[in-house]
Design a protein around this motif. Structure first.
Motif, PDB file in Angstrom:
ATOM      1  N   PHE A   1     -11.509   8.293 -13.604  1.00 37.01           N
ATOM      2  CA  PHE A   1     -12.344   9.510 -13.583  1.00 37.01           C
ATOM      3  C   PHE A   1     -13.826   9.223 -13.316  1.00 37.01           C
ATOM      4  O   PHE A   1     -14.676  10.082 -13.547  1.00 37.01           O
ATOM      5  N   SER A   2     -14.156   8.042 -12.834  1.00 41.75           N
ATOM      6  CA  SER A   2     -15.547   7.701 -12.558  1.00 41.75           C
ATOM      7  C   SER A   2     -16.072   8.499 -11.362  1.00 41.75           C
ATOM      8  O   SER A   2     -15.339   8.726 -10.393  1.00 41.75           O
ATOM      9  N   PRO A   3     -17.333   8.899 -11.374  1.00 41.39           N
ATOM     10  CA  PRO A   3     -17.913   9.571 -10.204  1.00 41.39           C
ATOM     11  C   PRO A   3     -18.061   8.653  -8.996  1.00 41.39           C
ATOM     12  O   PRO A   3     -18.383   9.115  -7.906  1.00 41.39           O
ATOM     13  N   PHE A   4     -17.827   7.360  -9.195  1.00 37.36           N
ATOM     14  CA  PHE A   4     -17.895   6.387  -8.102  1.00 37.36           C
ATOM     15  C   PHE A   4     -16.538   5.690  -7.902  1.00 37.36           C
ATOM     16  O   PHE A   4     -16.471   4.614  -7.315  1.00 37.36           O
ATOM     17  N   GLY A   5     -15.460   6.289  -8.405  1.00 38.38           N
ATOM     18  CA  GLY A   5     -14.148   5.658  -8.368  1.00 38.38           C
ATOM     19  C   GLY A   5     -13.626   5.438  -6.962  1.00 38.38           C
ATOM     20  O   GLY A   5     -14.051   6.092  -5.990  1.00 38.38           O
ATOM     21  N   LYS A   6     -12.673   4.500  -6.844  1.00 36.55           N
ATOM     22  CA  LYS A   6     -12.097   4.173  -5.539  1.00 36.55           C
ATOM     23  C   LYS A   6     -11.227   5.295  -4.991  1.00 36.55           C
ATOM     24  O   LYS A   6     -10.804   5.258  -3.836  1.00 36.55           O
ATOM     25  N   PHE A   7     -10.956   6.306  -5.796  1.00 42.82           N
ATOM     26  CA  PHE A   7     -10.135   7.444  -5.394  1.00 42.82           C
ATOM     27  C   PHE A   7     -10.979   8.567  -4.779  1.00 42.82           C
ATOM     28  O   PHE A   7     -10.442   9.597  -4.364  1.00 42.82           O
TER      29      PHE A   7
ATOM     30  N   SER B   1     -25.691   8.108 -13.481  1.00 43.75           N
ATOM     31  CA  SER B   1     -26.800   7.214 -13.138  1.00 43.75           C
ATOM     32  C   SER B   1     -26.492   6.502 -11.826  1.00 43.75           C
ATOM     33  O   SER B   1     -25.340   6.117 -11.570  1.00 43.75           O
ATOM     34  N   CYS B   2     -27.511   6.319 -11.011  1.00 38.17           N
ATOM     35  CA  CYS B   2     -27.333   5.646  -9.732  1.00 38.17           C
ATOM     36  C   CYS B   2     -26.890   4.199  -9.944  1.00 38.17           C
ATOM     37  O   CYS B   2     -27.505   3.474 -10.733  1.00 38.17           O
ATOM     38  N   PRO B   3     -25.853   3.746  -9.252  1.00 39.94           N
ATOM     39  CA  PRO B   3     -25.404   2.358  -9.404  1.00 39.94           C
ATOM     40  C   PRO B   3     -26.380   1.347  -8.801  1.00 39.94           C
ATOM     41  O   PRO B   3     -26.305   0.161  -9.110  1.00 39.94           O
ATOM     42  N   GLU B   4     -27.320   1.829  -7.966  1.00 41.92           N
ATOM     43  CA  GLU B   4     -28.296   0.936  -7.349  1.00 41.92           C
ATOM     44  C   GLU B   4     -29.516   0.707  -8.248  1.00 41.92           C
ATOM     45  O   GLU B   4     -30.018  -0.404  -8.358  1.00 41.92           O
ATOM     46  N   CYS B   5     -30.008   1.775  -8.893  1.00 41.45           N
ATOM     47  CA  CYS B   5     -31.263   1.671  -9.647  1.00 41.45           C
ATOM     48  C   CYS B   5     -31.185   2.241 -11.061  1.00 41.45           C
ATOM     49  O   CYS B   5     -32.180   2.225 -11.789  1.00 41.45           O
ATOM     50  N   GLU B   6     -30.024   2.801 -11.425  1.00 45.05           N
ATOM     51  CA  GLU B   6     -29.785   3.366 -12.752  1.00 45.05           C
ATOM     52  C   GLU B   6     -30.603   4.632 -13.040  1.00 45.05           C
ATOM     53  O   GLU B   6     -30.690   5.081 -14.176  1.00 45.05           O
ATOM     54  N   ALA B   7     -31.199   5.225 -12.015  1.00 43.23           N
ATOM     55  CA  ALA B   7     -31.940   6.471 -12.205  1.00 43.23           C
ATOM     56  C   ALA B   7     -30.973   7.631 -12.426  1.00 43.23           C
ATOM     57  O   ALA B   7     -29.832   7.617 -11.949  1.00 43.23           O
ATOM     58  N   LYS B   8     -31.441   8.626 -13.161  1.00 44.76           N
ATOM     59  CA  LYS B   8     -30.672   9.861 -13.343  1.00 44.76           C
ATOM     60  C   LYS B   8     -30.521  10.539 -11.991  1.00 44.76           C
ATOM     61  O   LYS B   8     -31.487  10.752 -11.271  1.00 44.76           O
TER      62      LYS B   8
ATOM     63  N   PRO C   1     -32.234  10.196  -6.563  1.00 47.63           N
ATOM     64  CA  PRO C   1     -33.521  10.681  -6.069  1.00 47.63           C
ATOM     65  C   PRO C   1     -34.242   9.675  -5.176  1.00 47.63           C
ATOM     66  O   PRO C   1     -35.114  10.053  -4.404  1.00 47.63           O
ATOM     67  N   THR C   2     -33.879   8.401  -5.283  1.00 45.70           N
ATOM     68  CA  THR C   2     -34.500   7.359  -4.457  1.00 45.70           C
ATOM     69  C   THR C   2     -33.567   6.926  -3.329  1.00 45.70           C
ATOM     70  O   THR C   2     -33.943   6.937  -2.158  1.00 45.70           O
ATOM     71  N   HIS C   3     -32.359   6.527  -3.688  1.00 42.81           N
ATOM     72  CA  HIS C   3     -31.353   6.126  -2.698  1.00 42.81           C
ATOM     73  C   HIS C   3     -30.567   7.390  -2.322  1.00 42.81           C
ATOM     74  O   HIS C   3     -29.487   7.644  -2.863  1.00 42.81           O
ATOM     75  N   LYS C   4     -31.116   8.159  -1.417  1.00 38.88           N
ATOM     76  CA  LYS C   4     -30.676   9.535  -1.219  1.00 38.88           C
ATOM     77  C   LYS C   4     -29.291   9.680  -0.597  1.00 38.88           C
ATOM     78  O   LYS C   4     -28.724  10.775  -0.587  1.00 38.88           O
ATOM     79  N   LYS C   5     -28.729   8.589  -0.095  1.00 35.76           N
ATOM     80  CA  LYS C   5     -27.374   8.657   0.420  1.00 35.76           C
ATOM     81  C   LYS C   5     -26.353   8.070  -0.546  1.00 35.76           C
ATOM     82  O   LYS C   5     -25.172   7.959  -0.220  1.00 35.76           O
ATOM     83  N   VAL C   6     -26.801   7.700  -1.742  1.00 33.31           N
ATOM     84  CA  VAL C   6     -25.877   7.287  -2.798  1.00 33.31           C
ATOM     85  C   VAL C   6     -25.441   8.548  -3.550  1.00 33.31           C
ATOM     86  O   VAL C   6     -26.258   9.213  -4.197  1.00 33.31           O
ATOM     87  N   LEU C   7     -24.168   8.884  -3.429  1.00 32.85           N
ATOM     88  CA  LEU C   7     -23.648  10.126  -3.982  1.00 32.85           C
ATOM     89  C   LEU C   7     -22.645   9.853  -5.100  1.00 32.85           C
ATOM     90  O   LEU C   7     -22.016   8.791  -5.142  1.00 32.85           O
ATOM     91  N   ALA C   8     -22.494  10.811  -5.970  1.00 33.92           N
ATOM     92  CA  ALA C   8     -21.516  10.752  -7.050  1.00 33.92           C
ATOM     93  C   ALA C   8     -20.788  12.093  -7.102  1.00 33.92           C
ATOM     94  O   ALA C   8     -21.414  13.145  -6.942  1.00 33.92           O
ATOM     95  N   PHE C   9     -19.484  12.047  -7.345  1.00 31.31           N
ATOM     96  CA  PHE C   9     -18.697  13.283  -7.444  1.00 31.31           C
ATOM     97  C   PHE C   9     -17.739  13.153  -8.616  1.00 31.31           C
ATOM     98  O   PHE C   9     -16.983  12.192  -8.707  1.00 31.31           O
ATOM     99  N   SER C  10     -17.797  14.127  -9.510  1.00 31.90           N
ATOM    100  CA  SER C  10     -16.918  14.075 -10.683  1.00 31.90           C
ATOM    101  C   SER C  10     -16.715  15.472 -11.240  1.00 31.90           C
ATOM    102  O   SER C  10     -17.445  16.405 -10.906  1.00 31.90           O
ATOM    103  N   TRP C  11     -15.693  15.599 -12.075  1.00 34.25           N
ATOM    104  CA  TRP C  11     -15.447  16.880 -12.727  1.00 34.25           C
ATOM    105  C   TRP C  11     -15.384  16.672 -14.245  1.00 34.25           C
ATOM    106  O   TRP C  11     -15.096  15.592 -14.740  1.00 34.25           O
ATOM    107  N   ALA C  12     -15.723  17.735 -14.946  1.00 37.97           N
ATOM    108  CA  ALA C  12     -15.698  17.689 -16.404  1.00 37.97           C
ATOM    109  C   ALA C  12     -15.093  18.981 -16.915  1.00 37.97           C
ATOM    110  O   ALA C  12     -15.169  20.033 -16.256  1.00 37.97           O
TER     111      ALA C  12
END
Length: 256
Positions: free
Chosen positions: A100-106, A207-214, A243-254
């Motif tokens: 269920f990770s927002p960065f999962g391989k699925f 959090s961004c996996p590159e810089c840990e920013a919200k 907000p910095t690495h603008k093409k790093v995306l996350a998708f998840s549901w809650a």
């Protein structure tokens, strides 16, 4: 409870959101849509799940040229795309350490620039592909933060009684026994671009996996609205970007 009084207290937090208007069917690879056949880079294969290797279901394609909101750092001509493995035989979103990770391989969430001619896809390769709905227009609305964000953002302007009322509205939304006379939550609960994310439980910006920013909220895909799928027990999915690495995306549901 007087909703106008509450909205007046939140007036400075109001943001424009845009709800999609949809019609059944596909309008070609370049259109904004839920499900269907996406625009792909020339020579590119359809994105696949990192677990089962099957072609992943297109959740949403947003043509940035047609998008009512412009996002700094994204191409003016291009697409936001979200693919998600919905293979019922493997339940890949629960398969590994990235469950269920927002960065999962699925999941594949990306921004791509449309440079020249794309790859022609003659047939949707997804097993049991969900019906396609084309986005034909947008309805602008004023959106307010979810109850979990209201209290820290208003610094005591909202009373405890008002906060409890907002929590109850959100918690009861979508339940079959919900009192139909009650207003909808202040945070728009269906598909939208922009506005505020509707949190059914706790606030959970990744959090961004590159810089840990919200990460910043971008858009919301509700259960069985434009996209014919229920996230968990009719929950809500959201797309975020760094907000910095603008093409790093996350998708998840809650869920609720």
């Amino acid at each position: 409870m007087d909703m106008k009084v509450i909205k007046d207290k939140l007036v400075q937090l109001g943001k424009s959101a845009y709800a999609p208007e949809v019609s059944e069917g596909d309008g070609g690879q370049e259109c904004s849509k839920f499900s269907g056949v996406p625009w792909l880079l020339k020579g590119e294969s359809w994105p696949t799940c990192g677990y089962c290797n099957d072609p992943s279901q297109l959740v949403l394609q947003l043509n940035l040229t047609e998008c009512p909101l412009k996002f700094a750092g994204w191409p003016e001509q291009g697409f936001v795309q979200v693919f998600y493995c919905l293979n019922e035989g493997t339940y890949c979103e629960e398969a590994g350490d990235d469950c269920f990770s927002p960065f999962g391989k699925f999941v594949t969430a990306r921004v791509i620039e449309s440079q020249g001619e794309g790859e022609l896809v003659k047939e949707n390769p997804v097993k049991g592909a969900l019906p396609t709905r084309v986005i034909t227009g947008w309805k602008e609305l004023l959106d307010y933060p979810a109850p979990t964000e209201v209290e820290p953002l208003t610094e005591g302007k909202v009373t405890e009684e008002e906060a409890d009322f907002l929590f109850d509205l959100t918690e009861d939304y979508g339940l079959s026994w919900r009192d139909a006379s009650l207003p909808e939550p202040l945070t728009y609960p269906k598909d939208k671009v922009g506005g505020w994310p509707l949190w059914l439980q706790d606030t959970a910006y990744p959090s961004c996996p590159e810089c840990e920013a919200k990460m910043e909220y971008v858009l919301q895909v509700a259960s069985n609205d434009g996209f014919s799928h229920g996230w968990g027990d009719c929950d809500i999915a959201q797309l975020f970007r760094c907000p910095t690495h603008k093409k790093v995306l996350a998708f998840s549901w809650a869920g609720s």
